[in-house]
Write a protein that holds these residues in place. Structure first.
Motif, PDB file in Angstrom:
ATOM      1  N   VAL A 128     -18.277 -17.067 -60.677  1.00 41.50           N
ATOM      2  CA  VAL A 128     -17.326 -15.515 -60.346  1.00 41.50           C
ATOM      3  C   VAL A 128     -16.697 -15.691 -59.067  1.00 41.50           C
ATOM      4  N   TYR A 129     -15.388 -15.540 -59.101  1.00 44.40           N
ATOM      5  CA  TYR A 129     -14.342 -15.442 -57.823  1.00 44.40           C
ATOM      6  C   TYR A 129     -14.229 -14.192 -57.244  1.00 44.40           C
ATOM      7  N   GLU A 130     -14.104 -14.147 -56.035  1.00 43.09           N
ATOM      8  CA  GLU A 130     -13.643 -12.670 -55.305  1.00 43.09           C
ATOM      9  C   GLU A 130     -12.321 -12.550 -54.916  1.00 43.09           C
ATOM     10  N   ILE A 131     -11.682 -11.584 -54.926  1.00 39.42           N
ATOM     11  CA  ILE A 131     -10.395 -11.130 -54.467  1.00 39.42           C
ATOM     12  C   ILE A 131     -10.218  -9.808 -53.901  1.00 39.42           C
ATOM     13  N   THR A 132      -9.163  -9.433 -53.246  1.00 38.25           N
ATOM     14  CA  THR A 132      -8.812  -8.309 -52.737  1.00 38.25           C
ATOM     15  C   THR A 132      -7.215  -7.897 -52.955  1.00 38.25           C
ATOM     16  N   GLU A 133      -6.646  -8.669 -53.850  1.00 33.68           N
ATOM     17  CA  GLU A 133      -5.449  -8.295 -54.579  1.00 33.68           C
ATOM     18  C   GLU A 133      -5.362  -9.083 -55.796  1.00 33.68           C
ATOM     19  N   LEU A 134      -4.842  -8.300 -56.719  1.00 36.17           N
ATOM     20  CA  LEU A 134      -4.451  -8.777 -58.182  1.00 36.17           C
ATOM     21  C   LEU A 134      -3.448  -9.526 -58.085  1.00 36.17           C
TER      22      LEU A 134
END
Ligand SMILES: Cc1cc2nc3c(=O)[nH]c(=O)nc-3n(C[C@H](O)[C@H](O)[C@H](O)COP(=O)(O)OP(=O)(O)OC[C@H]3O[C@@H](n4cnc5c(N)ncnc54)[C@H](O)[C@@H]3O)c2cc1C
Length: 481
Positions: free
Chosen positions: A148-154
């Protein structure tokens, strides 16, 4: 702007309608993705199998989906772990992953041209209060061994409080898939009939009779792949789930290789198809908030001039978040309640039902058994489901929601029956009875899509009264001028 789903803008193969009595071993009722996946799964079964569809193959809920093929389904695994246990959550995950792999295998092997595109799937929170839901899902997916990867922008540059994404998920064109799969599922013993509406079933000692028009089908086993079963007994489906309604637009956009959905509320879901971006929003329990113009308006605010298609859709939400797949009585089987994830769950259903119908063991069948026991979610949601259907029934009787209508349509009483009259832009009157033939709720008019809709169990009729979605078995047309 067209008020039809983007997927319906293609020509599908036509099938004959049935116009005589027949006998068959297995009768599949419903030609959506569930029925067609099952017919394909039974391709090598030597028994006589007949699939009947009341309208056209694929044109029900399947043709109104956003058609993501993904195992990242909001916070489904955390919910299943809390309501059941880790093992049930893990089995649902495994069943869904296997369904995706097998579905992609079928598409490739059978050379099905359904615009399958591999994309990453995102789940995200827009506010701090919802971040814990994303975290819980991330943790359980990691426990399952998923990367699973994390992001703060789509990828479409929308900033989010926190998001995660997974790989090896897809999007496709659901009608191209169903159309192509139907064609290759027909054999000497396996047939499809359209415009064949089963309105009742009678059980005898060792066979069933299913009735349509003035004819009947004698069969040994029946699979209800009709989304919302139209009869009340034996299963009393209105107590087993409720309708969720959502609104979708497609607008011209650069194609970005991702799909995404956030923690409710309000919901935002995205995917891309060729040079269109699809946005889903305004989801609500079908019993409430039925001002369709208002619900569409939230999406139309996005950028009205570029909108090419707009439509709404209903899916069945179960009380404990697991689909219902399996027997509901001897030799009658059901596959429904996909909680808006039917592209994958219908494939799971086709494998489980194939095994059940062929007396084989299926390792996932047990968790989907329609007659499974009560859990605390099920008890809580049963209360909500009964209260919401009761509310919408009473509300539809005491308040004809005239505030939505602005005099078009208008109503008259004739021989003690209330008629709704919609006058189109050519001044043609379309007259219908506004009581749902299913359980008698009064219908609401959807001014955007020009449909009459039941707020109780989701039946939808066109302006001329033809039933296009939902449990109603009958049209509401009368002859008008
Ligand atoms: C807005 C929205 C977006 C969605 N997006 C996704 C998504 O991105 N990914 C995903 O996995 N899932 C998604 N879903 C869910 C998915 O679309 C559905 O779960 C799935 O299409 C249901 O398929 P079905 O074959 O069971 O039903 P249907 O497609 O409705 O098929 C049932 C068929 O039975 C026929 N029928 C009914 N009664 C009779 C009768 N008496 N006699 C003969 N025929 C009959 C109907 O005409 C219909 O064609 C979404 C749902 C909604 C509401």
């Amino acid at each position: 702007m067209k008020t039809i789903p983007i997927w319906q803008d293609i020509k599908l193969k036509d099938y004959p309608s049935l116009d005589k009595d027949i006998e068959t071993d297995i009768l599949i009722i419903g030609g959506g993705i569930t029925g067609i996946n099952l017919l394909y799964a039974l391709k090598d079964d030597k028994r006589k199998i007949t699939l009947v569809e009341r309208n056209k193959i694929g044109m029900g809920v399947t043709s109104r989906s956003t058609a993501k093929i993904t195992f990242l389904q909001q916070n489904i695994y955390s919910k299943l772990k809390k309501n059941f246990n880790y093992d049930t959550a893990f089995k649902y995950y495994k069943a869904t992953k296997e369904a995706i792999n097998k579905m992609v295998h079928v598409i490739n092997e059978e050379k099905i041209a359904c615009d399958l595109q591999k994309v990453d799937s995102y789940y995200y929170a827009l506010s701090k209060t919802n971040v814990n839901k994303v975290n819980e899902e991330q943790n359980i997916l990691k426990d399952f061994g998923e990367k699973v990867y994390e992001i703060t922008e789509l990828p479409n540059k929308i900033k989010v409080e926190k998001g995660i994404y997974v790989k090896d998920t897809y999007v496709f064109h659901p009608l191209k898939y169903v159309d192509a799969l139907a064609k290759i599922s027909i054999t000497n013993n396996h047939r499809i009939y359209e415009n064949t509406n089963i309105y009742s079933i009678e059980a005898y000692d060792d066979y069933f009779i299913a009735y349509f028009d003035d004819h009947k089908i004698k069969c040994q086993q029946i699979v209800l792949a009709c989304h919302y079963p139209y009869f009340l007994f034996p299963y009393v489906f209105p107590l087993k789930g409720y309708i969720e309604k959502s609104y979708v637009i497609a607008q011209k956009s650069k194609n970005l290789p991702f799909s995404a959905i956030n923690v409710k509320n309000p919901i935002y879901s995205y995917r891309f198809y060729k040079d269109y971006g699809l946005t889903l929003s305004s989801s609500h329990n079908g019993s409430f908030k039925n001002n369709h113009e208002d619900n569409f308006a939230k999406l139309f605010n996005v950028s009205k001039d570029k909108i090419a298609y707009a439509w709404s859709n209903n899916d069945i939400m179960t009380l404990d978040n697991l689909p219902y797949i399996g027997p509901i009585m001897d030799n009658i089987y059901i596959a429904t309640g996909y909680n808006t994830w039917g592209m994958t769950s219908s494939f799971i259903a086709s494998l489980a039902l194939r095994d059940i119908l062929q007396n084989k063991t299926n390792k996932y069948a047990e968790i989907f058994a329609p007659k499974r026991g009560l859990t605390k979610d099920k008890i809580l949601n049963l209360g909500i489901s009964i209260a919401s259907s009761g509310y919408s029934f009473i509300d539809s009787k005491v308040n004809l929601n005239k505030s939505y209508y602005n005099n078009n349509p208008y109503f008259i009483k004739k021989d003690n029956v209330t008629l709704g009259i919609y006058v189109d832009s050519d001044n043609k009157k379309h007259i219908v009875k506004i009581k749902c033939p299913h359980l008698g709720c009064n219908l609401l008019f959807n001014k955007v899509e020009k449909t009459w809709e039941c707020p109780c169990h989701g039946s939808v009729f066109n302006v001329d009264g033809k039933c296009i979605l939902g449990p109603s078995n009958y049209d509401i047309s009368i002859n008008g001028d």
